[in-house]
Write an enzyme that holds these catalytic residues in place. Sequence first.
Site, mmCIF file in Angstrom:
data_model
loop_
_atom_site.group_PDB
_atom_site.id
_atom_site.type_symbol
_atom_site.label_atom_id
_atom_site.label_comp_id
_atom_site.label_asym_id
_atom_site.label_seq_id
_atom_site.Cartn_x
_atom_site.Cartn_y
_atom_site.Cartn_z
ATOM 1 N N ASN A 9 0.861 -1.181 0.000
ATOM 2 C CA ASN A 9 0.000 0.000 0.000
ATOM 3 C C ASN A 9 0.899 1.234 0.000
ATOM 4 O OD1 ASN A 9 -1.891 1.981 0.390
ATOM 5 N ND2 ASN A 9 -2.432 1.392 2.484
ATOM 6 N N TRP A 10 1.076 1.802 -1.187
ATOM 7 C CA TRP A 10 2.001 2.936 -1.320
ATOM 8 C C TRP A 10 1.430 4.210 -0.679
ATOM 9 C CZ3 TRP A 10 4.381 2.926 -6.964
ATOM 10 C CH2 TRP A 10 5.170 1.778 -7.126
ATOM 11 N N LYS A 11 0.140 4.238 -0.439
ATOM 12 C CA LYS A 11 -0.526 5.446 0.070
ATOM 13 C C LYS A 11 -0.180 6.634 -0.851
ATOM 14 C CE LYS A 11 -0.438 3.361 4.597
ATOM 15 N NZ LYS A 11 -0.465 3.518 6.035
ATOM 16 N N HIS A 97 -9.757 1.492 4.048
ATOM 17 C CA HIS A 97 -8.541 1.651 4.859
ATOM 18 C C HIS A 97 -8.837 2.611 6.012
ATOM 19 C CE1 HIS A 97 -4.529 2.805 6.101
ATOM 20 N NE2 HIS A 97 -4.130 1.679 5.547
ATOM 21 N N GLU A 99 -7.312 5.012 7.176
ATOM 22 C CA GLU A 99 -7.075 6.433 6.866
ATOM 23 C C GLU A 99 -8.252 7.024 6.092
ATOM 24 O OE1 GLU A 99 -3.227 5.746 5.083
ATOM 25 O OE2 GLU A 99 -2.494 5.158 7.049
ATOM 26 N N GLU A 169 -6.193 -4.555 10.248
ATOM 27 C CA GLU A 169 -5.145 -3.578 10.530
ATOM 28 C C GLU A 169 -5.479 -2.810 11.807
ATOM 29 O OE1 GLU A 169 -2.921 -2.503 6.659
ATOM 30 O OE2 GLU A 169 -4.667 -1.212 6.782
ATOM 31 N N GLY A 175 1.861 2.403 10.812
ATOM 32 C CA GLY A 175 2.848 3.474 10.667
ATOM 33 C C GLY A 175 3.481 3.899 11.979
ATOM 34 N N SER A 215 2.768 -2.054 10.451
ATOM 35 C CA SER A 215 4.202 -2.149 10.730
ATOM 36 C C SER A 215 4.815 -3.505 10.411
ATOM 37 C CB SER A 215 4.495 -1.721 12.179
ATOM 38 O OG SER A 215 4.088 -0.382 12.387
ATOM 39 N N GLY A 236 2.440 -0.966 4.393
ATOM 40 C CA GLY A 236 2.613 0.434 4.020
ATOM 41 C C GLY A 236 4.086 0.785 3.892
ATOM 42 N N GLY A 237 4.649 1.354 4.950
ATOM 43 C CA GLY A 237 6.014 1.885 4.936
ATOM 44 C C GLY A 237 7.044 0.963 4.309
HETATM 45 P P1 PGA Z 1 2.306 0.375 7.751
HETATM 46 O O1 PGA Z 1 0.886 0.617 7.038
HETATM 47 O O2 PGA Z 1 2.834 -0.930 7.205
HETATM 48 O O3 PGA Z 1 3.147 1.552 7.353
HETATM 49 O O4 PGA Z 1 2.051 0.298 9.204
HETATM 50 C C1 PGA Z 1 0.002 -0.434 6.809
HETATM 51 C C2 PGA Z 1 -1.229 0.094 6.135
HETATM 52 O O5 PGA Z 1 -1.691 1.178 6.499
HETATM 53 O O6 PGA Z 1 -1.799 -0.554 5.222
#
Ligand code: PGA
Length: 253
Positions: A9-11, A97, A99, A169, A175, A215, A236-237
């Site tokens: 997930n590049w966001k 998601h 967010e 999640e 994050g 994470s 994500g990250g």
């Molecule tokens: P993260 O994000 O791996 O940076 O914690 C995961 C996500 O939001 O899908």
Amino acid sequence: MRKQIAAANWKMNNTLDEGTKLLNEIVSSDMQVNDNQSVIFAVPFPFLINANQQVSNKSNMFVAAQNCHNKTSGAFTGEVSVDMLASINIHYCVVGHSERREYFSESNQTLAEKVDRCLSKSITPIFCCGEPLAIREDDIQNDYVALQLKESLFHLDGEAIQKVVIAYEPIWAIGTGKTATAAQAQEMHAHIRTVLANQFGDAVAANISILYGGSVKGANANEIFSQPDVDGGLVGGASLIANEFIQIIKALK
Ligand code: PGA
């Protein structure tokens, strides 16, 4: 047999050049993605067509949108419909998601509509659920997540639900560098599978991939993915660093 999935997930990260380079580093590495596994890249809208071309001759690699609109078309400036996604051969879409839920006020009801829109175009929704920290501290996360599933997915029939991928999640782990322990992940994944089994039956529930997100990195992916009800991760990250994500893909069962 449910698939084991590593989803990036590049966001809202990367320019076109940066994203092209990152994806190229990953797809040109020597790793093997088996037929029981899928690797999915959820990239920003402007990169979907390019990214799809980059994975086109790679088996078991796919591109996903990070969102879609809950209506089919119309006066929704700035939004993207599932018809548009289908028209450029996108077969996966992240839905709900945390967010999006938090910053764009997406409700369980709206997400039920998004799931329907996706399925109507043979797009697999990667449906995200998970509790905020306060809910975990009150130890009511099981009910919280069950309600998310109920309100967004329980209108589906047994056939349709098997076309959904679920991503658990916990918001406190996204994050933050604070990962759920493998035991915490397994406990919630088993709970989610039980909730699905109660509604759709054991055989159907056993067929649904449930990803862990929050994470995940190269160093912890093996332990988390080795749990019996964890079928990979939404990342994500660490998905923004080629070697990290390659290590995560290699950790798939
Ligand atoms: P993260 O994000 O791996 O940076 O914690 C995961 C996500 O939001 O899908």
